[in-house]
Design a protein around this motif. Structure first.
Motif, mmCIF file in Angstrom:
data_model
loop_
_atom_site.group_PDB
_atom_site.id
_atom_site.type_symbol
_atom_site.label_atom_id
_atom_site.label_comp_id
_atom_site.label_asym_id
_atom_site.label_seq_id
_atom_site.Cartn_x
_atom_site.Cartn_y
_atom_site.Cartn_z
ATOM 1 N N TYR A 135 0.812 -1.220 0.000
ATOM 2 C CA TYR A 135 0.000 0.000 0.000
ATOM 3 C C TYR A 135 0.846 1.271 0.000
ATOM 4 O O TYR A 135 0.290 2.372 0.064
ATOM 5 N N GLY A 136 2.167 1.137 -0.045
ATOM 6 C CA GLY A 136 3.030 2.303 0.080
ATOM 7 C C GLY A 136 2.800 3.366 -0.970
ATOM 8 O O GLY A 136 2.976 4.563 -0.703
ATOM 9 N N GLU A 137 2.395 2.959 -2.183
ATOM 10 C CA GLU A 137 2.177 3.934 -3.263
ATOM 11 C C GLU A 137 0.851 4.668 -3.130
ATOM 12 O O GLU A 137 0.579 5.598 -3.897
ATOM 13 N N LEU A 138 0.004 4.281 -2.178
ATOM 14 C CA LEU A 138 -1.347 4.839 -2.086
ATOM 15 C C LEU A 138 -1.462 5.891 -0.987
ATOM 16 O O LEU A 138 -2.391 5.882 -0.182
ATOM 17 N N ALA A 139 -0.505 6.817 -0.941
ATOM 18 C CA ALA A 139 -0.575 7.941 0.001
ATOM 19 C C ALA A 139 -1.521 8.984 -0.568
ATOM 20 O O ALA A 139 -1.287 9.513 -1.655
ATOM 21 N N TRP A 140 -2.586 9.290 0.157
ATOM 22 C CA TRP A 140 -3.583 10.216 -0.375
ATOM 23 C C TRP A 140 -3.043 11.630 -0.540
ATOM 24 O O TRP A 140 -3.550 12.409 -1.334
ATOM 25 N N SER A 141 -2.009 11.971 0.203
ATOM 26 C CA SER A 141 -1.403 13.301 0.078
ATOM 27 C C SER A 141 -0.521 13.411 -1.157
ATOM 28 O O SER A 141 -0.131 14.506 -1.550
ATOM 29 N N GLY A 142 -0.198 12.264 -1.771
ATOM 30 C CA GLY A 142 0.737 12.260 -2.894
ATOM 31 C C GLY A 142 2.176 12.104 -2.473
ATOM 32 O O GLY A 142 3.059 11.950 -3.324
ATOM 33 N N GLN A 143 2.471 12.113 -1.160
ATOM 34 C CA GLN A 143 3.829 11.969 -0.653
ATOM 35 C C GLN A 143 4.051 10.528 -0.216
ATOM 36 O O GLN A 143 3.664 10.140 0.871
ATOM 37 N N ARG A 144 4.686 9.724 -1.050
ATOM 38 C CA ARG A 144 4.868 8.311 -0.764
ATOM 39 C C ARG A 144 5.800 8.115 0.428
ATOM 40 O O ARG A 144 6.923 8.615 0.453
ATOM 41 N N PRO A 145 5.352 7.412 1.474
ATOM 42 C CA PRO A 145 6.247 7.167 2.614
ATOM 43 C C PRO A 145 7.349 6.188 2.246
ATOM 44 O O PRO A 145 7.198 5.367 1.335
ATOM 45 N N SER A 146 8.444 6.263 2.968
ATOM 46 C CA SER A 146 9.590 5.400 2.671
ATOM 47 C C SER A 146 9.316 3.961 3.092
ATOM 48 O O SER A 146 8.734 3.715 4.148
ATOM 49 N N PRO A 147 9.761 3.002 2.278
ATOM 50 C CA PRO A 147 9.724 1.610 2.732
ATOM 51 C C PRO A 147 10.713 1.415 3.880
ATOM 52 O O PRO A 147 11.669 2.188 4.045
ATOM 53 N N LEU A 148 10.490 0.387 4.665
ATOM 54 C CA LEU A 148 11.454 0.049 5.716
ATOM 55 C C LEU A 148 12.847 -0.121 5.145
ATOM 56 O O LEU A 148 13.851 0.212 5.794
ATOM 57 N N ARG A 149 12.896 -0.646 3.942
ATOM 58 C CA ARG A 149 14.187 -0.958 3.325
ATOM 59 C C ARG A 149 15.103 0.262 3.262
ATOM 60 O O ARG A 149 16.325 0.137 3.300
ATOM 61 N N ARG A 150 14.538 1.440 3.165
ATOM 62 C CA ARG A 150 15.361 2.648 3.092
ATOM 63 C C ARG A 150 16.215 2.816 4.340
ATOM 64 O O ARG A 150 17.316 3.366 4.284
ATOM 65 N N TRP A 151 15.691 2.349 5.487
ATOM 66 C CA TRP A 151 16.391 2.561 6.755
ATOM 67 C C TRP A 151 17.166 1.336 7.208
ATOM 68 O O TRP A 151 17.763 1.350 8.290
ATOM 69 N N ASP A 152 17.170 0.281 6.414
ATOM 70 C CA ASP A 152 17.842 -0.970 6.811
ATOM 71 C C ASP A 152 19.354 -0.820 6.698
ATOM 72 O O ASP A 152 19.884 -0.597 5.614
ATOM 73 N N ARG A 153 20.049 -0.953 7.817
ATOM 74 C CA ARG A 153 21.510 -0.857 7.831
ATOM 75 C C ARG A 153 22.161 -2.206 8.103
ATOM 76 O O ARG A 153 23.378 -2.291 8.214
ATOM 77 N N HIS A 154 21.343 -3.265 8.205
ATOM 78 C CA HIS A 154 21.879 -4.564 8.592
ATOM 79 C C HIS A 154 21.562 -5.662 7.572
ATOM 80 O O HIS A 154 21.816 -6.826 7.844
ATOM 81 N N GLY A 155 20.998 -5.304 6.415
ATOM 82 C CA GLY A 155 20.618 -6.322 5.443
ATOM 83 C C GLY A 155 19.620 -7.301 6.010
ATOM 84 O O GLY A 155 19.691 -8.503 5.750
ATOM 85 N N ASN A 156 18.648 -6.760 6.771
ATOM 86 C CA ASN A 156 17.752 -7.613 7.554
ATOM 87 C C ASN A 156 16.302 -7.523 7.087
ATOM 88 O O ASN A 156 15.401 -7.933 7.805
ATOM 89 N N VAL A 157 16.073 -6.997 5.881
ATOM 90 C CA VAL A 157 14.708 -6.778 5.403
ATOM 91 C C VAL A 157 14.499 -7.464 4.054
ATOM 92 O O VAL A 157 15.307 -7.305 3.136
ATOM 93 N N ILE A 158 13.415 -8.221 3.947
ATOM 94 C CA ILE A 158 12.918 -8.721 2.666
ATOM 95 C C ILE A 158 11.656 -7.925 2.360
ATOM 96 O O ILE A 158 10.702 -7.941 3.129
ATOM 97 N N THR A 159 11.656 -7.203 1.249
ATOM 98 C CA THR A 159 10.530 -6.344 0.897
ATOM 99 C C THR A 159 9.635 -7.030 -0.132
ATOM 100 O O THR A 159 10.124 -7.562 -1.128
ATOM 101 N N CYS A 160 8.327 -7.010 0.117
ATOM 102 C CA CYS A 160 7.335 -7.581 -0.793
ATOM 103 C C CYS A 160 6.484 -6.451 -1.366
ATOM 104 O O CYS A 160 6.034 -5.571 -0.629
ATOM 105 N N GLY A 161 6.259 -6.503 -2.670
ATOM 106 C CA GLY A 161 5.434 -5.492 -3.327
ATOM 107 C C GLY A 161 4.556 -6.118 -4.387
ATOM 108 O O GLY A 161 4.650 -7.309 -4.668
ATOM 109 N N SER A 162 3.719 -5.289 -5.008
ATOM 110 C CA SER A 162 2.782 -5.814 -5.993
ATOM 111 C C SER A 162 2.190 -4.676 -6.809
ATOM 112 O O SER A 162 2.095 -3.544 -6.334
#
Length: 467
Positions: free
Chosen positions: A281-308
């Protein structure tokens, strides 16, 4: 009192007195700045303050509008599952029967209506692929997915400040296959998985199918994931993976702040808990400002991101993906041994569409429509439902979460079905069938007389099922 607080207070008073009514547009930012003798920045800050309070709502390229006045949900709600346990919710078995019905007004389905999606352009892309590259379109796709599409996905992440290599991406049959593949790769039967409460029922079904134990962390209205509670749970339990929806959680529509996203990633890394991020749902910001995925803040290679692409372009094409980091090879093996690869034609058609059309323009139109739908629904609930009805104030996604203290959501669900209206009772979104006084409605339908009538009728039915 600061200037923006004074301006916000004046607007707050006008809303309370009825000078500005639900659904009406606030004066533009420039008008506010000029008429009150303040800077543009001060006017913006005042409107943001009203939005945080749930009094106003931003609509892309339209300005700020007064929200309907329904009481907000309580800031917290106890989550009774304090220790790991199996998913034990019989309602999860019944959802398939409801999804198979085509005779319902689909307020139960958190999917945008086809009328809000680029059907003609996608049909043209499908036809082009069949005409010009029939061999590739009808043949097996590479197990990892077509490279052109993977490159386009990587480019989209780059636009939101996330560096992703096409070689990290594995194409899947929607986000649910992506989540299931990640769980199958990371866990074994009996492992503990952390999920939000409430959370999407498909995540609970995937956990149950793999015989995993679930641990629930509260998701708070208007705040998102309870990071302090998450840290406590990780200290007390060995948790192999956390399936989290930080951007416009389904069903609450809540958004976790960047600060809390960074804190939860640190907690998970410290306790060796892998994060499976559902960013559908990350692309569906009603303000038009897409919030950052968790992956942007990952410093440990500890995130698997799923999208569709299901929620923004074409649900029926069933094209999703994994961004696997160091797990990409293992995820690819799991994918190969289950389905070999995803269908070629949908991948090629979506790549064709993305190369020929402005996705951002479509997203602006879609988000504007969803924001308008949600505002109208909010107004209908405030006007036609019992006065005790409480509602979340999401800033994106496809869900409107309602609570009616004393209501039997299951009885309302059954009564609505008899009248051809689909709803999603709150019990669907808990591993143990909690939230019996809540329900989720979809904001994905364009406003119509039929929808207006259905919401009024639901309000009447809700009044009959409140103790």
């Amino acid at each position: 009192m600061l200037l923006y607080e004074r301006l916000a207070n004046q607007l707050r008073t006008q809303i309370a007195q009825g000078s500005l009514r639900a659904g009406e547009r606030l004066p533009s930012i420039r008008q506010l700045a000029h008429s009150h003798g303040v800077s543009i920045a001060t006017a913006v800050q005042a409107c943001l303050e009203l939005e945080r309070e749930g009094l106003a709502q931003a609509r892309p390229r339209s300005g700020y509008f007064v929200r309907a006045a329904t009481p907000p949900l309580p800031a917290t709600r106890p989550t009774r599952r304090r220790t790991p346990g199996t998913v034990s919710n019989p309602m999860l078995q019944d959802v398939l029967d409801m999804l198979a019905r085509s005779d319902l007004l689909p307020l139960h389905s958190a999917t945008p209506s086809s009328a809000l999606l680029p059907q003609a352009a996608l049909t043209a892309s499908l036809s082009r692929c069949l005409r010009h590259t029939p061999g590739a379109a009808l043949d097996y796709a590479p197990p990892q997915g077509h490279l052109t599409l993977r490159r386009l996905i990587a480019q989209r992440y780059a636009q939101v400040g996330v560096t992703v290599s096409p070689e990290e991406i594995v194409i899947t049959a929607g986000a649910m296959e992506a989540i299931s593949l990640a769980l199958r790769t990371l866990t074994q039967a009996g492992d503990v998985v952390l999920v939000e409460s409430p959370t999407y029922h498909g995540i609970l079904q995937a956990v149950a199918a793999l015989k995993l134990k679930v641990l629930e962390v509260p998701n708070l209205p208007d705040r998102g994931i309870d990071v302090a509670r998450l840290e406590q749970l990780l200290q007390q339990n060995t948790v192999r993976a956390a399936v989290l929806v930080p951007n416009f959680n389904n069903p609450l529509g809540s958004l976790t702040s960047d600060h809390d996203k960074q804190a939860l990633l640190k907690s998970c890394a410290r306790h060796k808990t892998v994060v499976i991020e559902d960013d559908i749902y990350g692309e569906l910001a009603w303000s038009g400002q897409r919030p950052s995925p968790l992956r942007r803040w990952d410093r440990h290679g500890n995130v698997i991101t799923c999208g569709s692409y299901s929620k923004i372009l074409a649900p029926g094409l069933r094209v999703g993906w994994l961004v696997g980091s160091d797990w990409t090879d293992a995820l690819l093996r799991t994918k190969y041994f289950s389905t070999v690869g995803s269908a070629s034609l949908p991948q090629l058609a979506l790549a064709d569409y993305l190369q020929r059309h402005d996705l951002q323009r479509h997203l602006r139109q879609l988000c504007r429509a969803l924001a308008d739908n949600a505002q109208r629904m909010h107004q209908a609930v405030a006007h036609d439902w019992p006065a005790s009805t409480r509602a979340c104030t999401p800033r994106g996604g496809l869900s409107l979460w309602l609570q009616l203290p004393g209501m039997n959501a299951q009885a309302l669900f059954d009564a609505a079905l008899r009248e051809g209206i689909g709803t999603a009772p709150g019990t669907l979104f808990s591993s143990r069938g909690e939230y019996t006084d809540c329900l989720r409605l979809s904001c994905g339908l364009p406003w119509s007389k039929a929808l207006d009538h259905a919401l009024r009728r639901l309000g009447q039915l809700a009044a009959k099922h409140v103790a």
